[in-house]
Design an enzyme around this catalytic site. Structure first.
Site, mmCIF file in Angstrom:
data_model
loop_
_atom_site.group_PDB
_atom_site.id
_atom_site.type_symbol
_atom_site.label_atom_id
_atom_site.label_comp_id
_atom_site.label_asym_id
_atom_site.label_seq_id
_atom_site.Cartn_x
_atom_site.Cartn_y
_atom_site.Cartn_z
ATOM 1 N N GLY A 57 28.679 38.544 44.803
ATOM 2 C CA GLY A 57 29.562 37.400 44.521
ATOM 3 C C GLY A 57 30.666 37.322 45.562
ATOM 4 N NE ARG A 111 42.840 36.335 61.723
ATOM 5 C CZ ARG A 111 43.928 37.091 61.708
ATOM 6 N NH1 ARG A 111 43.991 38.127 60.867
ATOM 7 N NH2 ARG A 111 44.938 36.847 62.516
ATOM 8 C CB VAL A 167 37.531 26.896 38.832
ATOM 9 C CG1 VAL A 167 38.045 27.647 37.616
ATOM 10 C CG2 VAL A 167 38.675 26.185 39.513
ATOM 11 N NE ARG A 175 25.097 38.975 42.599
ATOM 12 C CZ ARG A 175 25.902 38.009 42.129
ATOM 13 N NH1 ARG A 175 25.438 36.812 41.883
ATOM 14 N NH2 ARG A 175 27.179 38.271 41.894
ATOM 15 C CG ASP A 192 34.059 40.862 38.315
ATOM 16 O OD1 ASP A 192 34.516 39.714 38.334
ATOM 17 O OD2 ASP A 192 32.864 41.119 38.054
ATOM 18 C CG ASP A 203 29.620 48.390 41.395
ATOM 19 O OD1 ASP A 203 29.089 47.257 41.394
ATOM 20 O OD2 ASP A 203 30.022 48.967 40.369
ATOM 21 C CG HIS A 245 50.987 26.256 21.129
ATOM 22 N ND1 HIS A 245 52.279 26.031 20.702
ATOM 23 C CD2 HIS A 245 51.087 26.936 22.301
ATOM 24 C CE1 HIS A 245 53.110 26.537 21.588
ATOM 25 N NE2 HIS A 245 52.423 27.090 22.560
ATOM 26 N NE ARG A 264 28.131 41.041 37.516
ATOM 27 C CZ ARG A 264 27.487 41.122 38.668
ATOM 28 N NH1 ARG A 264 26.186 41.003 38.690
ATOM 29 N NH2 ARG A 264 28.153 41.341 39.799
ATOM 30 C CG ASP A 275 33.608 45.387 38.855
ATOM 31 O OD1 ASP A 275 33.834 45.228 40.071
ATOM 32 O OD2 ASP A 275 32.551 45.020 38.314
ATOM 33 C CB THR A 292 34.138 42.185 43.376
ATOM 34 O OG1 THR A 292 34.008 41.657 42.048
ATOM 35 C CG2 THR A 292 34.673 43.597 43.263
HETATM 36 P P1 ADP Z 1 28.007 43.186 43.956
HETATM 37 O O1 ADP Z 1 27.910 43.785 45.322
HETATM 38 O O2 ADP Z 1 29.019 42.078 43.883
HETATM 39 O O3 ADP Z 1 28.144 44.222 42.873
HETATM 40 P P2 ADP Z 1 25.206 42.838 43.236
HETATM 41 O O4 ADP Z 1 25.223 43.908 42.192
HETATM 42 O O5 ADP Z 1 24.529 41.547 42.905
HETATM 43 O O6 ADP Z 1 26.657 42.399 43.690
HETATM 44 O O7 ADP Z 1 24.546 43.461 44.546
HETATM 45 C C1 ADP Z 1 24.459 42.720 45.751
HETATM 46 C C2 ADP Z 1 23.229 43.137 46.484
HETATM 47 O O8 ADP Z 1 23.306 44.520 46.805
HETATM 48 C C3 ADP Z 1 21.923 43.008 45.716
HETATM 49 O O9 ADP Z 1 21.393 41.713 45.736
HETATM 50 C C4 ADP Z 1 21.014 43.968 46.464
HETATM 51 O O10 ADP Z 1 20.547 43.389 47.658
HETATM 52 C C5 ADP Z 1 21.984 45.078 46.808
HETATM 53 N N1 ADP Z 1 21.881 46.121 45.787
HETATM 54 C C6 ADP Z 1 22.354 46.085 44.529
HETATM 55 N N2 ADP Z 1 22.017 47.201 43.840
HETATM 56 C C7 ADP Z 1 21.309 47.960 44.693
HETATM 57 C C8 ADP Z 1 20.665 49.231 44.596
HETATM 58 N N3 ADP Z 1 20.691 49.940 43.461
HETATM 59 N N4 ADP Z 1 20.015 49.708 45.688
HETATM 60 C C9 ADP Z 1 19.990 48.995 46.840
HETATM 61 N N5 ADP Z 1 20.569 47.785 46.986
HETATM 62 C C10 ADP Z 1 21.218 47.271 45.950
HETATM 63 O O1 F6P Z 2 31.044 39.830 40.257
HETATM 64 C C1 F6P Z 2 31.754 38.639 40.391
HETATM 65 C C2 F6P Z 2 31.292 37.618 39.392
HETATM 66 O O2 F6P Z 2 32.082 36.460 39.580
HETATM 67 C C3 F6P Z 2 31.327 38.067 37.929
HETATM 68 O O3 F6P Z 2 32.621 38.022 37.364
HETATM 69 C C4 F6P Z 2 30.370 37.088 37.314
HETATM 70 O O4 F6P Z 2 29.776 37.632 36.153
HETATM 71 C C5 F6P Z 2 29.331 36.928 38.378
HETATM 72 O O5 F6P Z 2 29.944 37.257 39.603
HETATM 73 C C6 F6P Z 2 28.769 35.537 38.442
HETATM 74 O O6 F6P Z 2 27.779 35.492 39.409
HETATM 75 P P1 F6P Z 2 27.037 34.148 39.861
HETATM 76 O O7 F6P Z 2 27.931 33.476 40.842
HETATM 77 O O8 F6P Z 2 25.776 34.630 40.463
HETATM 78 O O9 F6P Z 2 26.854 33.315 38.639
#
Ligand code: ADP
Ligand code: F6P
Length: 329
Positions: free
Chosen positions: A11, A21, A260, A72, A127, A103, A216, A171, A129, A125
């Protein structure tokens, strides 16, 4: 290290551009060739990249989103996908990669590092998190957006003596809901990290404040708390608004803020933190150090082994939750 690359994954988050940059400019200043990979791991596997220079990143520090686009990429989670990425790196002389994402993206960075391509993760991110970081790029901007949006919702909620249920992103985490809820004075805040009971934590709280003249209400719900609502027979935030109306007689509406929250010009904090983190990532790669995650701890930029970082846990400050509940009366 002669050539490094940078990509954004998962995301998007406001401030990712400021991080790109910083990576590009400090890479160039260290006489490295810097490649920008489009659309995260999808672009890496597909070889979709271009050479960047100090002017490629002009006029982006104030923009939301990511100029490198994000994606993703399920294929990257497979052995074949990773091998394709390694081959592309070798073919393009890529000696290391800065991966800006959450992560999930760091798990990919760990896998690539294990295959001999040093990677450094930069936490981006909304989040907030990521366990090893007090702070992730994009969080402050998203929080400000939530505050602005809910202030508007409050105006109309107050005019109509209503209750507004507001669902915010997160999430698996309640940082946006908890801190957003404090910033807008929400009567109730429902987050995944805290067990809650709708009767006790929403309905009874509303009744108590009604008794002192309040008419409210704002109820803040983290996206990640919806599972816990479902365990109590309430399907989603819309259903929660209906439930509140039935139980309290207060006309109720629900707003899901949605994407948003992910857009908009980054705040000063996000621009500054992103610049510091991007810079540190290049310092590490310059010295041939990979398999690291850059983090912010107690206002200081530090870095961790990715494996260690992925195994850390982070606890939300439940004392903050108590403060919020004690004063939102
Ligand atoms: P975020 O990085 O925001 O946590 P995702 O969990 O969707 O988002 O992960 C982003 C991308 O990172 C995934 O689409 C995938 O390509 C890669 N990825 C996620 N989990 C793994 C994993 N366990 N091993 C290898 N690549 C991963
Ligand atoms: O991880 C960032 C985040 O915005 C979460 O808060 C949310 O659950 C998710 O991504 C939404 O992902 P997508 O844009 O794929 O709907």
């Amino acid at each position: 290290m002669k050539t490094i690359a940078v990509l954004t994954s998962g995301g998007d988050a406001p401030g990712m551009n400021a991080a790109i940059r910083a990576v590009v400019r400090s890479g160039c200043e260290n006489n490295m060739r810097v490649l920008g990979i489009r659309r995260g791991y999808t672009g890496l596997i597909g070889g979709d990249m271009y050479e960047m220079n100090i002017r490629s990143v002009s006029d982006i520090i104030h923009r939301g989103g990511t100029m490198l686009y994000s994606a993703r990429c399920p294929e990257f989670k497979t052995e074949e996908g990773i091998q394709k990425a390694v081959d592309v790196c070798k073919a393009n002389g890529i000696g290391g990669i800065v991966i800006i994402g959450g992560d999930g993206s760091f798990r990919g960075a760990r896998d690539l590092s294990l295959k001999g391509i040093p990677c450094v993760g930069v936490p981006g991110t909304i989040d907030n998190d990521i366990a090893c970081c007090d702070y992730t790029i994009g969080y402050d901007t998203a929080l400000s957006t939530i505050m602005d949006m809910v202030d508007r919702i409050r105006d109309t909620t107050e005019s109509h003596d209503r209750c507004s249920v507001v669902e915010v992103m997160g999430r698996r985490a309640g940082y946006l809901a908890l801190n957003g809820g404090i910033a807008v004075g929400a009567t109730s805040i429902l987050i995944p990290e805290n067990d809650f009971d709708v009767q006790h934590d929403v309905i009874d709280r509303m009744a108590r404040t009604q008794g002192t003249g309040k008419r409210h209400f704002i109820v803040m719900v983290a996206e990640g708390a919806v599972d816990k609502l479902q365990e109590q027979g309430i399907h989603d935030s819309m259903a929660l608004a209906k439930y509140i109306e039935e139980k309290t007689g207060v006309e109720s509406r629900a707003t899901i803020l949605g994407h948003v929250q992910r857009g908009g010009s980054p705040t000063a904090k996000d621009r500054i933190v992103a610049s510091q983190m991007g810079y540190r990532a290049v310092e590490l790669l310059k010295d041939g150090i990979g398999n690291r995650v850059v983090a912010m701890q107690k206002e200081q930029v530090v870095d961790y082994d990715i494996y260690e970082a992925l195994n850390m846990t982070k606890k939300i400050d439940l004392n903050l939750y108590k403060i919020a509940m004690d004063i939102s009366i």
